[in-house]
Design a protein around this motif. Sequence first.
Motif, PDB file in Angstrom:
ATOM      1  N   LYS A  65      -1.386  -6.524  31.396  1.00 38.69           N
ATOM      2  CA  LYS A  65      -2.566  -7.335  31.711  1.00 38.69           C
ATOM      3  C   LYS A  65      -3.262  -6.793  32.950  1.00 38.69           C
ATOM      4  O   LYS A  65      -4.497  -6.694  32.993  1.00 38.69           O
ATOM      5  N   ARG A  66      -2.467  -6.434  33.955  1.00 35.00           N
ATOM      6  CA  ARG A  66      -3.053  -5.939  35.203  1.00 35.00           C
ATOM      7  C   ARG A  66      -3.752  -4.600  34.985  1.00 35.00           C
ATOM      8  O   ARG A  66      -4.811  -4.328  35.561  1.00 35.00           O
ATOM      9  N   GLU A  82      -7.107  -5.232  33.409  1.00 36.16           N
ATOM     10  CA  GLU A  82      -8.036  -5.720  34.423  1.00 36.16           C
ATOM     11  C   GLU A  82      -8.475  -4.589  35.353  1.00 36.16           C
ATOM     12  O   GLU A  82      -9.651  -4.496  35.741  1.00 36.16           O
ATOM     13  N   THR A  87     -10.998  -2.295  33.619  1.00 38.77           N
ATOM     14  CA  THR A  87     -12.324  -2.932  33.594  1.00 38.77           C
ATOM     15  C   THR A  87     -12.980  -2.883  34.960  1.00 38.77           C
ATOM     16  O   THR A  87     -14.172  -2.570  35.094  1.00 38.77           O
ATOM     17  N   PHE A  88     -12.185  -3.166  35.994  1.00 35.68           N
ATOM     18  CA  PHE A  88     -12.706  -3.144  37.365  1.00 35.68           C
ATOM     19  C   PHE A  88     -13.182  -1.729  37.741  1.00 35.68           C
ATOM     20  O   PHE A  88     -14.272  -1.557  38.288  1.00 35.68           O
ATOM     21  N   PHE A 104     -10.893  -9.014  43.165  1.00 35.11           N
ATOM     22  CA  PHE A 104      -9.929  -8.371  42.266  1.00 35.11           C
ATOM     23  C   PHE A 104      -8.533  -8.407  42.847  1.00 35.11           C
ATOM     24  O   PHE A 104      -7.570  -8.741  42.152  1.00 35.11           O
ATOM     25  N   LYS A 124      -6.675 -11.579  42.693  1.00 34.64           N
ATOM     26  CA  LYS A 124      -6.184 -11.933  41.354  1.00 34.64           C
ATOM     27  C   LYS A 124      -4.926 -11.164  40.961  1.00 34.64           C
ATOM     28  O   LYS A 124      -4.351 -11.414  39.903  1.00 34.64           O
ATOM     29  N   THR A 125      -4.470 -10.235  41.776  1.00 28.58           N
ATOM     30  CA  THR A 125      -3.317  -9.407  41.384  1.00 28.58           C
ATOM     31  C   THR A 125      -2.191  -9.503  42.414  1.00 28.58           C
ATOM     32  O   THR A 125      -1.868  -8.510  43.069  1.00 28.58           O
TER      33      THR A 125
END
Length: 448
Positions: A337-338, A341, A344-345, A423, A426-427
């Motif tokens: 999942k990370r 993300e 995408t980032f 970002f 969120k991690t």
Amino acid sequence: MHQLCDMEPRVMDDDMLKLAVGEQGPRDEAGQLAKQEGILFKDVLSLQLDFQNILRIDNLWQFENLRKLQLDNNTIEKIEGLEKLTRLVWLEQGSVDLNPGPEAERPSWRGHGAAGGRSPPTQAQTPRPSSADLSFNNIETIEGLDTLVNLEDLSLFNNRIAKIDSLDALVKLQVLSLGNNRIGNLMNIIYLRRFKDLRTLSLAGNPIAAAEDYRMFICAYLPDLVYLDFRRIDDHTKELAEVKHQYSTDELKHQENLMQARLEDEQARREELEEHKAAFVENLNGSFLFDSMYAEDVEGSKLASLPGVAELMETYKDKFVIICLNIFEYGLKQQEKRKAELDTFNERVQEAVQENQAQGRHRTAEFEEKHLLSLSTIRGESELTDIETKIADQREDIAELSNALMTLEMQLVEQLEAPCQAFWVKTPFMLHCNLLRHELCKGNPFYR
């Protein structure tokens, strides 16, 4: 020592390089204008420095886009100073151009005549790009080539080399010229088997070339070779060589396959470990963490000798390992999942950077166009006051461009600051893993 006439050994300095670049640059109007403006070394793709009596390779770090380098017919004793030339494809250090033969029978490289001289290059004899030429020097050891991963054509003809090695980084090597050196052991040929693209090899003039089995040995151990010592290898010769050396080559292939399998296995393990590290769960897919906790625990070993404690510790270990495996599986899922993300980032950041760079390039192109027109105008002026006025205008334009580029840079920083902070908020997975490990250790009744 190989010395050219009575010339004194020279240093490869900026003056020599500027002169060479200027003389070898384009002759048209654009080339003349480039010379007046000053040619940047980083824009040079090909450089010829032969017959200069150069003693040492130096000051080439600015030629970062160089693809072809000729340093033949000098007095170079050591290969060095090439670390930054990572785009180099062709390196020659001494050669003589052969007269063209039929295209189907002629190797795609510059040959070396038996007499050891080198004819001056002509337009028809221009060496092909992507190479380096260090022939006709005093080099004794192959070294300093570790960063030249794109090199396809290397000429070290007519030096003092006795051993073929230190070429491992040249994975794209197609043409290798080592004629007229001091190579005396046929086992050097085995080293060249790692170069899967090698098609042309020159070893004539070395002691090994006098061996009775010289050509057959090379054809057997380098079966993909097309040209050897300026001659095409015919299919019949390859077949005879294969039969003659079949037993030894089969054994060598078997050993190479075993080695390759071991290397691939080690590489797979390294990649798996890196994947686990990226997910912050390395060594959690087994009992490693538990075993490491007790590896040097003297008191724990003493307790384990008490009645019933050993069984209790085994039960605890089983439960501990199950928890580790659960964390391991959870960590890998979270990593996927990370990673999504993060991809995408990164795409969005790259889009912002590219847009910002495009604006910068546009502003710079506008300035350059105006700058060239202004220079032409200045050259046509005869009054000193008018020249000074136009130079002052140029300075203002430069300052304006500098401010505009700085503004774009600050805009990019401001544009990316908030998304970057959001970002990373969120991690927090790494922190969670560290806390879980801490809880595991803290809850261990035997580990204090």
